[in-house]
Enzyme design. Sequence first.
Site, PDB file in Angstrom:
ATOM      1  N   TYR A  51       4.870  -5.110   7.509  1.00 20.12           N
ATOM      2  CA  TYR A  51       5.104  -4.107   6.040  1.00 20.12           C
ATOM      3  C   TYR A  51       7.135  -3.522   6.712  1.00 20.12           C
ATOM      4  O   TYR A  51       7.604  -3.512   5.818  1.00 20.12           O
ATOM      5  CB  TYR A  51       4.743  -2.870   6.449  1.00 20.12           C
ATOM      6  CG  TYR A  51       2.737  -3.044   5.963  1.00 20.12           C
ATOM      7  CD1 TYR A  51       2.613  -2.816   4.560  1.00 20.12           C
ATOM      8  CD2 TYR A  51       2.555  -4.299   7.132  1.00 20.12           C
ATOM      9  CE1 TYR A  51       1.028  -3.290   4.239  1.00 20.12           C
ATOM     10  CE2 TYR A  51       0.763  -4.369   6.500  1.00 20.12           C
ATOM     11  CZ  TYR A  51       0.285  -4.062   5.685  1.00 20.12           C
ATOM     12  OH  TYR A  51      -0.829  -4.433   4.549  1.00 20.12           O
TER      13      TYR A  51
ATOM     14  N   ASN B 186      -1.994  -3.165  -4.989  1.00 18.60           N
ATOM     15  CA  ASN B 186      -1.859  -4.449  -5.432  1.00 18.60           C
ATOM     16  C   ASN B 186      -2.880  -4.238  -6.068  1.00 18.60           C
ATOM     17  O   ASN B 186      -3.645  -5.251  -6.046  1.00 18.60           O
ATOM     18  CB  ASN B 186      -1.837  -5.218  -4.397  1.00 18.60           C
ATOM     19  CG  ASN B 186      -1.764  -6.510  -5.542  1.00 18.60           C
ATOM     20  OD1 ASN B 186      -1.335  -7.088  -5.971  1.00 18.60           O
ATOM     21  ND2 ASN B 186      -2.012  -7.985  -4.132  1.00 18.60           N
TER      22      ASN B 186
ATOM     23  N   CYS C 106      -0.710  -9.828  -1.574  1.00 17.31           N
ATOM     24  CA  CYS C 106      -0.946  -9.459  -0.461  1.00 17.31           C
ATOM     25  C   CYS C 106      -1.492  -9.330   1.110  1.00 17.31           C
ATOM     26  O   CYS C 106      -1.358  -8.445   1.895  1.00 17.31           O
ATOM     27  CB  CYS C 106      -1.174  -7.701  -0.352  1.00 17.31           C
ATOM     28  SG  CYS C 106      -2.923  -8.111  -1.840  1.00 17.31           S
ATOM     29  N   HIS C 107      -2.700 -11.010   1.325  1.00 18.13           N
ATOM     30  CA  HIS C 107      -2.653 -10.971   2.369  1.00 18.13           C
ATOM     31  C   HIS C 107      -1.929 -11.211   3.599  1.00 18.13           C
ATOM     32  O   HIS C 107      -2.260 -11.502   4.827  1.00 18.13           O
ATOM     33  CB  HIS C 107      -4.154 -11.762   1.839  1.00 18.13           C
ATOM     34  CG  HIS C 107      -3.775 -13.027   1.287  1.00 18.13           C
ATOM     35  ND1 HIS C 107      -3.438 -12.932  -0.759  1.00 18.13           N
ATOM     36  CD2 HIS C 107      -3.423 -14.391   1.703  1.00 18.13           C
ATOM     37  CE1 HIS C 107      -2.871 -14.336  -0.017  1.00 18.13           C
ATOM     38  NE2 HIS C 107      -2.779 -15.312   0.437  1.00 18.13           N
TER      39      HIS C 107
ATOM     40  N   GLU D  72      -4.388 -21.087   3.709  1.00 22.12           N
ATOM     41  CA  GLU D  72      -3.545 -21.069   3.510  1.00 22.12           C
ATOM     42  C   GLU D  72      -2.664 -22.132   4.483  1.00 22.12           C
ATOM     43  O   GLU D  72      -1.186 -22.716   4.405  1.00 22.12           O
ATOM     44  CB  GLU D  72      -1.831 -20.144   2.732  1.00 22.12           C
ATOM     45  CG  GLU D  72      -3.158 -19.071   1.909  1.00 22.12           C
ATOM     46  CD  GLU D  72      -2.178 -18.188   1.366  1.00 22.12           C
ATOM     47  OE1 GLU D  72      -2.381 -18.301   0.051  1.00 22.12           O
ATOM     48  OE2 GLU D  72      -1.598 -17.964   2.436  1.00 22.12           O
TER      49      GLU D  72
END
Length: 158
Positions: A90, A113, A121-122, A148
């Site tokens: 953040y 979001n 946003c993850h 990912e």
Amino acid sequence: MDTSYFNSPIGWMEIKTTNDVLTGLHFIDSPKNKQSPLKKINLEIEVQLENYFKHKPIKFNFSIAPQGTPFQNKIWGLVSQIKPGKTLSYAEIAEKYGNKKAIRAIGSAIGKNPVMIFIPCHRVIGSNGSMVGYAGGITNKKWLLEHEGFPIQKSLNL
């Protein structure tokens, strides 16, 4: 507004579109109506979600128009730049925004979001590497990051 549902490997997702534009994508407990509309855009979004979950490239053959304030849209744009397998804190988003003191406001914007996965946003974590906040649930956040290729166990404080 058209609504369809996608059964992902980690739970149901609700897809909302308006005038051939994606306006919402959220995890839900279960669909209200499992029958999806046969709108071309909803079907295309489902194909791209399948691609994502099968590690295939996502092709943005559709427009995304999240409904938010100018500030929220700016933050969602910054979050959209985070590549798969990478994360930002953040504080790093606040720095990119140009105001290091705006961390709370940025966290609030990220938490609102409306288009998960496509606005990733993850991929935003705490400055100390902690898994903080995710509207789709921390378990899903962890799963998505691992999916990912982000090395969760070695990199994040769980």
